[in-house]
Design an enzyme around this catalytic site. Structure first.
Site, PDB file in Angstrom:
ATOM      1  N   GLU A  50       0.847  -1.194   0.000  1.00 50.68           N
ATOM      2  CA  GLU A  50       0.000   0.000   0.000  1.00 50.68           C
ATOM      3  C   GLU A  50       0.881   1.242   0.000  1.00 50.68           C
ATOM      4  O   GLU A  50       1.910   1.311   0.662  1.00 50.68           O
ATOM      5  CB  GLU A  50      -0.891  -0.005   1.246  1.00 50.68           C
ATOM      6  CG  GLU A  50      -1.854   1.165   1.315  1.00 50.68           C
ATOM      7  CD  GLU A  50      -2.740   1.135   2.556  1.00 50.68           C
ATOM      8  OE1 GLU A  50      -3.826   1.718   2.515  1.00 50.68           O
ATOM      9  OE2 GLU A  50      -2.330   0.522   3.575  1.00 50.68           O
ATOM     10  N   LYS A 119      -9.860   1.579  -2.523  1.00 48.91           N
ATOM     11  CA  LYS A 119     -10.089   1.096  -1.163  1.00 48.91           C
ATOM     12  C   LYS A 119     -11.519   1.407  -0.723  1.00 48.91           C
ATOM     13  O   LYS A 119     -11.947   2.567  -0.728  1.00 48.91           O
ATOM     14  CB  LYS A 119      -9.073   1.753  -0.223  1.00 48.91           C
ATOM     15  CG  LYS A 119      -9.048   1.202   1.197  1.00 48.91           C
ATOM     16  CD  LYS A 119      -7.889   1.862   1.944  1.00 48.91           C
ATOM     17  CE  LYS A 119      -7.669   1.286   3.319  1.00 48.91           C
ATOM     18  NZ  LYS A 119      -6.475   1.894   3.965  1.00 48.91           N
ATOM     19  N   CYS A 160      -5.637  -3.072   2.601  1.00 50.67           N
ATOM     20  CA  CYS A 160      -5.449  -2.847   4.038  1.00 50.67           C
ATOM     21  C   CYS A 160      -6.720  -3.047   4.853  1.00 50.67           C
ATOM     22  O   CYS A 160      -7.106  -4.184   5.129  1.00 50.67           O
ATOM     23  CB  CYS A 160      -4.843  -1.467   4.270  1.00 50.67           C
ATOM     24  SG  CYS A 160      -4.007  -1.296   5.880  1.00 50.67           S
TER      25      CYS A 160
END
Length: 284
Positions: A50, A119, A160
């Site tokens: 990331e 995301k 994440c």
């Protein structure tokens, strides 16, 4: 099983744990070199961390944000093509129509853009006395699932905080994914507590391989990443794991092993939509 089928049931995955600096050009150059190194070791799929081109932090996202296509994704495209790999390009801060996103771009061995995953679940946490971080102060969330095909298997992509949401992994498994990849940057509070636990949980829940790619730890950074990029098999075992330093870790993904696990403990066969049958919740 034919010789070709046996050959296609196994492939090497590489996870790059990159030391990210404030110099974007250096990050891109180092990533390109490590992608090439991974390919030279037989990797067919390579995963970056990331925010691989930028320090991680709400103050950095606007400064480092780019359009897609842009400078960083052009480097990823070229790197994928020159190394002949499927490249999961970690994530970068993306700017689009005045909004910022945390976005993962995936490229094929011919350098083509296969997808971009924004995301979905933004990292907004507040642990008193330890860490407060609010991605939503600068970033907007994505809203779509992201799956790409390889000659080996389907791959689902999260970033994440996405890994904390079991439903996302279940949807990917339902779509036929056998490998889930999560570029991530857990910190020194959540990392030791939950990083490995969540990976193993998603792998066992769905009987899939799970790979996570973290930046290397930099104690001088404003946000210190935990590191420990890992690959977990469908039995829930950690089969590859980095320390905190910059490195590349490898895992040989065995889809026949995955099929064997599913046959031995046939939970997927007993799922019905989003519900489980009575038998599926009674073991033994």
């Amino acid at each position: 099983m034919s010789a070709l089928a046996k050959a296609m049931s196994k492939f090497r995955l590489a996870v790059v744990q990159l030391h990210v600096t404030k110099v974007k050009a250096d990050n891109l150059s180092k990533a390109r070199g490590l992608i090439k190194e991974a390919a030279s070791q037989g990797a067919k799929v390579v995963v970056l961390p990331e925010c691989f081109n930028s320090p991680y932090g709400t103050g950095f996202f606007p400064e480092y944000a780019e359009k897609i296509p842009g400078v960083s994704t052009q480097v990823l495209s070229e790197a994928a093509k020159e190394s002949g790999v499927y490249l999961v390009g970690g994530s970068i801060p993306e700017e689009d129509e005045g909004k910022l996103y945390n976005t993962c771009a995936v490229f094929g061995p011919d350098g083509s853009l296969l997808l971009k995953h924004r995301k979905i679940h933004l990292f907004d946490i507040d642990v008193p006395g330890k860490i407060r971080f609010q991605e939503s102060e600068t970033l907007s969330p994505g809203s779509g699932l992201s799956v790409f095909d390889t000659p080996y298997c389907k791959v689902g992509v999260g970033i994440c905080y996405d890994i904390r949401f079991a439903e996302l992994a279940q949807l990917y498994a339902k779509k036929g994914c056998q490998l889930l990849v999560y570029p991530g940057a857990f910190n020194m509070t959540t990392g030791p507590a939950h990083w490995e636990l969540l990976q193993r949980g998603r792998a066992v829940d769905n009987q899939v391989y799970v790979a996570t790619a973290s930046p290397a730890r930099d104690e001088m950074a404003s946000y210190v990443a935990w590191g420990h990029s890992s690959v977990v098999n469908p039995w829930g075992e950690v089969i590859s794991k980095a320390g905190a330093e910059e490195t590349v870790v490898y895992a040989d993904i065995d889809l026949q092993y995955l099929a064997d696990v599913r046959q031995q403990i046939p939970i997927t066969a007993q799922r019905r939509g989003d519900l489980y049958s009575v038998n599926a919740v009674q073991e033994g």
